[in-house]
Scaffold this motif. Structure first.
Motif, PDB file in Angstrom:
ATOM      1  N   ILE A  13     -48.104 -30.012   9.600  1.00 57.18           N
ATOM      2  CA  ILE A  13     -46.974 -30.441   8.800  1.00 57.18           C
ATOM      3  C   ILE A  13     -46.817 -31.943   9.019  1.00 57.18           C
ATOM      4  CG2 ILE A  13     -45.301 -29.890  10.614  1.00 57.18           C
ATOM      5  CD1 ILE A  13     -43.333 -29.137   8.404  1.00 57.18           C
ATOM      6  N   LYS A  14     -46.628 -32.678   7.934  1.00 53.86           N
ATOM      7  CA  LYS A  14     -46.515 -34.129   8.000  1.00 53.86           C
ATOM      8  C   LYS A  14     -45.287 -34.562   7.222  1.00 53.86           C
ATOM      9  CE  LYS A  14     -51.509 -34.642   8.114  1.00 53.86           C
ATOM     10  NZ  LYS A  14     -52.678 -35.269   7.499  1.00 53.86           N
ATOM     11  N   GLY A  15     -44.755 -35.707   7.578  1.00 55.84           N
ATOM     12  CA  GLY A  15     -43.601 -36.217   6.858  1.00 55.84           C
ATOM     13  C   GLY A  15     -42.919 -37.328   7.611  1.00 55.84           C
ATOM     14  N   ALA A  16     -41.688 -37.660   7.186  1.00 54.25           N
ATOM     15  CA  ALA A  16     -40.947 -38.782   7.753  1.00 54.25           C
ATOM     16  C   ALA A  16     -40.535 -38.547   9.206  1.00 54.25           C
ATOM     17  CB  ALA A  16     -39.704 -39.053   6.902  1.00 54.25           C
ATOM     18  N   ASN A  17     -40.353 -37.307   9.609  1.00 53.59           N
ATOM     19  CA  ASN A  17     -39.883 -37.013  10.965  1.00 53.59           C
ATOM     20  C   ASN A  17     -40.990 -36.994  12.006  1.00 53.59           C
ATOM     21  OD1 ASN A  17     -37.317 -36.736   9.938  1.00 53.59           O
ATOM     22  ND2 ASN A  17     -37.486 -34.522   9.700  1.00 53.59           N
ATOM     23  N   TYR A  18     -42.222 -37.222  11.622  1.00 55.46           N
ATOM     24  CA  TYR A  18     -43.350 -37.132  12.545  1.00 55.46           C
ATOM     25  C   TYR A  18     -43.966 -38.516  12.720  1.00 55.46           C
ATOM     26  CZ  TYR A  18     -42.642 -32.234  11.685  1.00 55.46           C
ATOM     27  OH  TYR A  18     -42.074 -31.003  11.574  1.00 55.46           O
ATOM     28  N   VAL A  19     -43.982 -38.998  13.954  1.00 53.35           N
ATOM     29  CA  VAL A  19     -44.473 -40.334  14.258  1.00 53.35           C
ATOM     30  C   VAL A  19     -45.991 -40.399  14.093  1.00 53.35           C
ATOM     31  CG1 VAL A  19     -44.634 -42.093  16.049  1.00 53.35           C
ATOM     32  CG2 VAL A  19     -42.574 -40.700  15.856  1.00 53.35           C
ATOM     33  N   SER A  20     -46.678 -39.374  14.539  1.00 52.96           N
ATOM     34  CA  SER A  20     -48.137 -39.334  14.474  1.00 52.96           C
ATOM     35  C   SER A  20     -48.612 -39.169  13.034  1.00 52.96           C
ATOM     36  CB  SER A  20     -48.654 -38.164  15.314  1.00 52.96           C
ATOM     37  OG  SER A  20     -50.026 -37.977  15.132  1.00 52.96           O
ATOM     38  N   SER A  21     -49.754 -39.754  12.731  1.00 51.37           N
ATOM     39  CA  SER A  21     -50.314 -39.598  11.383  1.00 51.37           C
ATOM     40  C   SER A  21     -50.837 -38.188  11.160  1.00 51.37           C
ATOM     41  CB  SER A  21     -51.427 -40.615  11.159  1.00 51.37           C
ATOM     42  OG  SER A  21     -52.487 -40.379  12.063  1.00 51.37           O
ATOM     43  N   VAL A  22     -51.143 -37.486  12.237  1.00 48.00           N
ATOM     44  CA  VAL A  22     -51.633 -36.114  12.138  1.00 48.00           C
ATOM     45  C   VAL A  22     -50.467 -35.155  11.905  1.00 48.00           C
ATOM     46  CG1 VAL A  22     -52.874 -34.275  13.343  1.00 48.00           C
ATOM     47  CG2 VAL A  22     -53.609 -36.618  13.596  1.00 48.00           C
ATOM     48  N   GLY A  23     -49.301 -35.443  12.460  1.00 50.98           N
ATOM     49  CA  GLY A  23     -48.146 -34.570  12.324  1.00 50.98           C
ATOM     50  C   GLY A  23     -48.117 -33.507  13.396  1.00 50.98           C
ATOM     51  N   ASP A  24     -47.535 -32.375  13.075  1.00 49.31           N
ATOM     52  CA  ASP A  24     -47.434 -31.248  14.000  1.00 49.31           C
ATOM     53  C   ASP A  24     -48.423 -30.183  13.562  1.00 49.31           C
ATOM     54  OD1 ASP A  24     -46.711 -29.220  15.725  1.00 49.31           O
ATOM     55  OD2 ASP A  24     -44.860 -28.742  14.668  1.00 49.31           O
ATOM     56  N   CYS A  25     -49.511 -30.061  14.285  1.00 47.69           N
ATOM     57  CA  CYS A  25     -50.577 -29.107  13.933  1.00 47.69           C
ATOM     58  C   CYS A  25     -50.418 -27.843  14.763  1.00 47.69           C
ATOM     59  CB  CYS A  25     -51.940 -29.744  14.146  1.00 47.69           C
ATOM     60  SG  CYS A  25     -52.192 -31.211  13.155  1.00 47.69           S
ATOM     61  N   SER A  26     -49.460 -27.016  14.411  1.00 55.95           N
ATOM     62  CA  SER A  26     -49.219 -25.801  15.181  1.00 55.95           C
ATOM     63  C   SER A  26     -49.059 -24.580  14.277  1.00 55.95           C
ATOM     64  CB  SER A  26     -47.973 -25.977  16.050  1.00 55.95           C
ATOM     65  OG  SER A  26     -46.848 -26.236  15.245  1.00 55.95           O
ATOM     66  N   PHE A  59     -44.596 -32.160   4.181  1.00 55.88           N
ATOM     67  CA  PHE A  59     -45.627 -31.471   3.410  1.00 55.88           C
ATOM     68  C   PHE A  59     -46.693 -30.954   4.363  1.00 55.88           C
ATOM     69  CE2 PHE A  59     -46.945 -35.827   3.829  1.00 55.88           C
ATOM     70  CZ  PHE A  59     -48.321 -35.786   3.999  1.00 55.88           C
ATOM     71  N   CYS A  60     -47.532 -30.072   3.877  1.00 55.90           N
ATOM     72  CA  CYS A  60     -48.571 -29.455   4.697  1.00 55.90           C
ATOM     73  C   CYS A  60     -49.944 -29.949   4.278  1.00 55.90           C
ATOM     74  CB  CYS A  60     -48.512 -27.940   4.575  1.00 55.90           C
ATOM     75  SG  CYS A  60     -46.961 -27.267   5.199  1.00 55.90           S
ATOM     76  N   ASP A  61     -50.834 -30.024   5.250  1.00 54.38           N
ATOM     77  CA  ASP A  61     -52.192 -30.489   5.008  1.00 54.38           C
ATOM     78  C   ASP A  61     -53.115 -29.815   6.010  1.00 54.38           C
ATOM     79  OD1 ASP A  61     -54.207 -31.924   3.807  1.00 54.38           O
ATOM     80  OD2 ASP A  61     -53.750 -33.806   4.821  1.00 54.38           O
ATOM     81  N   ARG A  62     -54.397 -29.838   5.709  1.00 57.64           N
ATOM     82  CA  ARG A  62     -55.380 -29.306   6.658  1.00 57.64           C
ATOM     83  C   ARG A  62     -55.482 -30.214   7.871  1.00 57.64           C
ATOM     84  NH1 ARG A  62     -58.433 -25.142   5.336  1.00 57.64           N
ATOM     85  NH2 ARG A  62     -58.570 -24.514   3.184  1.00 57.64           N
ATOM     86  N   ASN A  63     -55.747 -29.626   9.021  1.00 56.60           N
ATOM     87  CA  ASN A  63     -55.926 -30.377  10.255  1.00 56.60           C
ATOM     88  C   ASN A  63     -57.324 -30.985  10.252  1.00 56.60           C
ATOM     89  OD1 ASN A  63     -56.222 -31.305  12.852  1.00 56.60           O
ATOM     90  ND2 ASN A  63     -55.471 -29.426  13.809  1.00 56.60           N
ATOM     91  N   TYR A 114     -51.365 -21.518   6.091  1.00 54.92           N
ATOM     92  CA  TYR A 114     -50.737 -22.494   5.206  1.00 54.92           C
ATOM     93  C   TYR A 114     -49.314 -22.063   4.864  1.00 54.92           C
ATOM     94  CZ  TYR A 114     -50.314 -25.822   1.360  1.00 54.92           C
ATOM     95  OH  TYR A 114     -49.901 -26.845   0.547  1.00 54.92           O
ATOM     96  N   GLN A 115     -49.097 -20.766   4.718  1.00 57.78           N
ATOM     97  CA  GLN A 115     -47.767 -20.251   4.388  1.00 57.78           C
ATOM     98  C   GLN A 115     -46.778 -20.521   5.516  1.00 57.78           C
ATOM     99  OE1 GLN A 115     -46.898 -18.998   1.350  1.00 57.78           O
ATOM    100  NE2 GLN A 115     -44.826 -19.200   2.142  1.00 57.78           N
ATOM    101  N   GLN A 116     -47.192 -20.402   6.770  1.00 55.83           N
ATOM    102  CA  GLN A 116     -46.323 -20.722   7.894  1.00 55.83           C
ATOM    103  C   GLN A 116     -45.885 -22.176   7.828  1.00 55.83           C
ATOM    104  OE1 GLN A 116     -48.691 -19.889  11.338  1.00 55.83           O
ATOM    105  NE2 GLN A 116     -47.990 -17.775  11.509  1.00 55.83           N
ATOM    106  N   CYS A 117     -46.826 -23.048   7.518  1.00 52.96           N
ATOM    107  CA  CYS A 117     -46.538 -24.471   7.409  1.00 52.96           C
ATOM    108  C   CYS A 117     -45.560 -24.741   6.268  1.00 52.96           C
ATOM    109  CB  CYS A 117     -47.836 -25.251   7.227  1.00 52.96           C
ATOM    110  SG  CYS A 117     -47.598 -27.035   7.205  1.00 52.96           S
ATOM    111  N   LEU A 118     -45.796 -24.121   5.116  1.00 49.14           N
ATOM    112  CA  LEU A 118     -44.898 -24.303   3.973  1.00 49.14           C
ATOM    113  C   LEU A 118     -43.488 -23.822   4.276  1.00 49.14           C
ATOM    114  CD1 LEU A 118     -47.104 -23.300   0.908  1.00 49.14           C
ATOM    115  CD2 LEU A 118     -46.350 -25.586   1.575  1.00 49.14           C
TER     116      LEU A 118
END
Length: 88
Positions: free
Chosen positions: A33-46, A63-67, A50-54
């Motif tokens: 999951i990526k967005g304004a609240n995530y400092v890292s460019s990768v985001g939170d990859c947990s 938004f969600c993206d592949r790791n 895809y549905q869990q991420c959404l």
């Protein structure tokens, strides 16, 4: 008896502080999951799916993206069609 209990507690506390905890790394899960609240460019990859991420991104500026660091350990199972011969 109290002395033995105190020694056991002290020993277990000493052992537990010396064991590092294993943190989740970015390559462990296929979706981030990526967005304004995530400092890292990768985001939170947990996220496993895809549905869990959404579901987690719903209602937020995210938004969600592949790791990009995820390595799939095995090929996904694909059922093969069985060919049956006609026997009379």
């Amino acid at each position: 008896m109290r002395c033995l209990f105190s020694i056991a507690v002290a020993l277990s506390a000493a052992v537990s502080t010396g064991i590092p905890t294993a943190s989740a790394q970015a390559r462990d899960y296929p979706f981030c999951i990526k967005g304004a609240n995530y400092v890292s460019s990768v985001g939170d990859c947990s996220f496993d799916t895809y549905q869990q991420c959404l579901d987690s991104a719903s209602g937020r500026y995210a938004f969600c993206d592949r790791n990009p660091y995820f390595v799939q350990t095995s090929k996904p199972y694909v059922a093969k069609r069985k060919i049956r011969s006609r026997q009379q």
